[in-house]
Design a protein around this motif. Structure first.
Motif, PDB file in Angstrom:
ATOM      1  N   LYS A  58       0.853  -1.176   0.000  1.00  5.16           N
ATOM      2  CA  LYS A  58       0.000   0.000   0.000  1.00  5.16           C
ATOM      3  C   LYS A  58       0.890   1.226   0.000  1.00  5.16           C
ATOM      4  O   LYS A  58       2.108   1.140   0.065  1.00  5.16           O
ATOM      5  CB  LYS A  58      -0.900  -0.009   1.233  1.00  5.16           C
ATOM      6  CG  LYS A  58      -1.841  -1.180   1.276  1.00  5.16           C
ATOM      7  CD  LYS A  58      -2.646  -1.187   2.531  1.00  5.16           C
ATOM      8  CE  LYS A  58      -3.506  -2.430   2.572  1.00  5.16           C
ATOM      9  NZ  LYS A  58      -3.850  -2.835   3.892  1.00  5.16           N
ATOM     10  N   GLU A  59       0.249   2.359  -0.038  1.00  9.20           N
ATOM     11  CA  GLU A  59       0.983   3.609   0.054  1.00  9.20           C
ATOM     12  C   GLU A  59       1.632   3.693   1.436  1.00  9.20           C
ATOM     13  O   GLU A  59       1.160   3.094   2.391  1.00  9.20           O
ATOM     14  CB  GLU A  59       0.001   4.767  -0.136  1.00  9.20           C
ATOM     15  CG  GLU A  59       0.651   6.043  -0.573  1.00  9.20           C
ATOM     16  CD  GLU A  59      -0.377   7.098  -0.904  1.00  9.20           C
ATOM     17  OE1 GLU A  59      -0.183   8.237  -0.473  1.00  9.20           O
ATOM     18  OE2 GLU A  59      -1.360   6.772  -1.569  1.00  9.20           O
ATOM     19  N   ASN A  60       2.701   4.420   1.575  1.00 14.67           N
ATOM     20  CA  ASN A  60       3.431   4.605   2.835  1.00 14.67           C
ATOM     21  C   ASN A  60       4.138   3.332   3.285  1.00 14.67           C
ATOM     22  O   ASN A  60       4.356   3.147   4.469  1.00 14.67           O
ATOM     23  CB  ASN A  60       2.513   5.103   3.952  1.00 14.67           C
ATOM     24  CG  ASN A  60       1.780   6.365   3.572  1.00 14.67           C
ATOM     25  OD1 ASN A  60       2.321   7.203   2.868  1.00 14.67           O
ATOM     26  ND2 ASN A  60       0.560   6.498   4.011  1.00 14.67           N
ATOM     27  N   GLU A  61       4.460   2.449   2.359  1.00 16.65           N
ATOM     28  CA  GLU A  61       5.180   1.231   2.681  1.00 16.65           C
ATOM     29  C   GLU A  61       6.399   1.127   1.779  1.00 16.65           C
ATOM     30  O   GLU A  61       6.338   1.474   0.606  1.00 16.65           O
ATOM     31  CB  GLU A  61       4.302   0.002   2.473  1.00 16.65           C
ATOM     32  CG  GLU A  61       3.116  -0.039   3.392  1.00 16.65           C
ATOM     33  CD  GLU A  61       2.218  -1.228   3.121  1.00 16.65           C
ATOM     34  OE1 GLU A  61       2.465  -1.982   2.161  1.00 16.65           O
ATOM     35  OE2 GLU A  61       1.259  -1.412   3.878  1.00 16.65           O
ATOM     36  N   LEU A  91      10.201   8.868   5.181  1.00 26.06           N
ATOM     37  CA  LEU A  91       9.040   7.981   5.124  1.00 26.06           C
ATOM     38  C   LEU A  91       8.131   8.218   6.313  1.00 26.06           C
ATOM     39  O   LEU A  91       6.915   8.346   6.169  1.00 26.06           O
ATOM     40  CB  LEU A  91       9.486   6.513   5.093  1.00 26.06           C
ATOM     41  CG  LEU A  91       8.389   5.479   5.261  1.00 26.06           C
ATOM     42  CD1 LEU A  91       7.496   5.442   4.032  1.00 26.06           C
ATOM     43  CD2 LEU A  91       8.971   4.110   5.543  1.00 26.06           C
ATOM     44  N   LYS A  92       8.723   8.297   7.495  1.00 27.45           N
ATOM     45  CA  LYS A  92       7.927   8.506   8.710  1.00 27.45           C
ATOM     46  C   LYS A  92       7.252   9.871   8.691  1.00 27.45           C
ATOM     47  O   LYS A  92       6.097  10.001   9.083  1.00 27.45           O
ATOM     48  CB  LYS A  92       8.831   8.380   9.936  1.00 27.45           C
ATOM     49  CG  LYS A  92       8.089   8.534  11.239  1.00 27.45           C
ATOM     50  CD  LYS A  92       9.034   8.416  12.406  1.00 27.45           C
ATOM     51  CE  LYS A  92       8.337   8.796  13.687  1.00 27.45           C
ATOM     52  NZ  LYS A  92       9.266   8.836  14.804  1.00 27.45           N
ATOM     53  N   ALA A  95       4.306   9.742   6.079  1.00 31.06           N
ATOM     54  CA  ALA A  95       3.196   8.836   6.366  1.00 31.06           C
ATOM     55  C   ALA A  95       2.654   8.992   7.775  1.00 31.06           C
ATOM     56  O   ALA A  95       1.524   8.640   8.044  1.00 31.06           O
ATOM     57  CB  ALA A  95       3.649   7.389   6.171  1.00 31.06           C
ATOM     58  N   LYS A  99       1.369   5.042  10.457  1.00 29.83           N
ATOM     59  CA  LYS A  99       1.059   4.472   9.155  1.00 29.83           C
ATOM     60  C   LYS A  99       2.285   3.988   8.388  1.00 29.83           C
ATOM     61  O   LYS A  99       2.147   3.239   7.442  1.00 29.83           O
ATOM     62  CB  LYS A  99       0.304   5.495   8.309  1.00 29.83           C
ATOM     63  CG  LYS A  99      -1.083   5.775   8.830  1.00 29.83           C
ATOM     64  CD  LYS A  99      -1.851   6.635   7.873  1.00 29.83           C
ATOM     65  CE  LYS A  99      -3.251   6.869   8.405  1.00 29.83           C
ATOM     66  NZ  LYS A  99      -4.056   7.637   7.483  1.00 29.83           N
ATOM     67  N   ALA A 100       3.465   4.431   8.757  1.00 30.09           N
ATOM     68  CA  ALA A 100       4.674   4.015   8.049  1.00 30.09           C
ATOM     69  C   ALA A 100       4.930   2.534   8.315  1.00 30.09           C
ATOM     70  O   ALA A 100       4.895   2.084   9.445  1.00 30.09           O
ATOM     71  CB  ALA A 100       5.863   4.845   8.510  1.00 30.09           C
TER      72      ALA A 100
END
Length: 141
Positions: A58-61, A91-92, A95, A99-100
């Protein structure tokens, strides 16, 4: 002279062919959607585990890969040990800490030290959603 016409029957809608077509379309869409899942990791020989599962991206992965030579890849981009904290922090920040998510995979022949080093860096950045990727093994009889 009167010609009698045969009795007219009401037209029937045959449902069996309709169901066949619907199942075919359903199977086709499922196969196409499975083919659209993007594998962002670098190809390595994953370790095997009986409890292995598959997860959709998914997004944020992101996927972090440790090769047998100790190289670290952030999705498909090779990163140096000094670059990794910045990429994880971005990333953190993008997201949010809840969620990250990071998928960690490594080659079977990668040293335990290099894998733990990457795992430690992920934790230092405050990312708690970490999945270690493995391949599913066959159960022994």
């Amino acid at each position: 002279m009167r010609v009698s016409s045969p009795r007219r029957h009401r037209p029937r809608l045959e449902i069996i062919p309709f169901i066949d077509v619907m199942f075919f379309l359903l199977a086709t869409f499922m196969m196409v959607s499975l083919a659209m899942i993007k594998n962002a990791g670098v190809a390595v020989q994953l370790p095997k585990a009986q409890t292995s599962g598959s997860e959709e991206r998914k997004e944020n992965e992101v996927t972090l890969t440790v090769t047998d030579k100790g190289d670290v890849y952030f999705d498909h981009d090779k990163v140096s040990p000094s670059e990794l904290p910045g990429r994880l922090a971005a990333l953190k920040a993008g997201a949010g800490p809840e969620k990250a998510k990071v998928f960690l995979n490594s080659d079977r022949k990668a040293t335990f030290d290099s894998v733990v080093g990457v795992l430690d860096e992920i934790r230092k950045q405050g990312i708690t959603r970490i999945a270690i990727q493995t391949e599913k093994t066959e159960k022994a009889p």
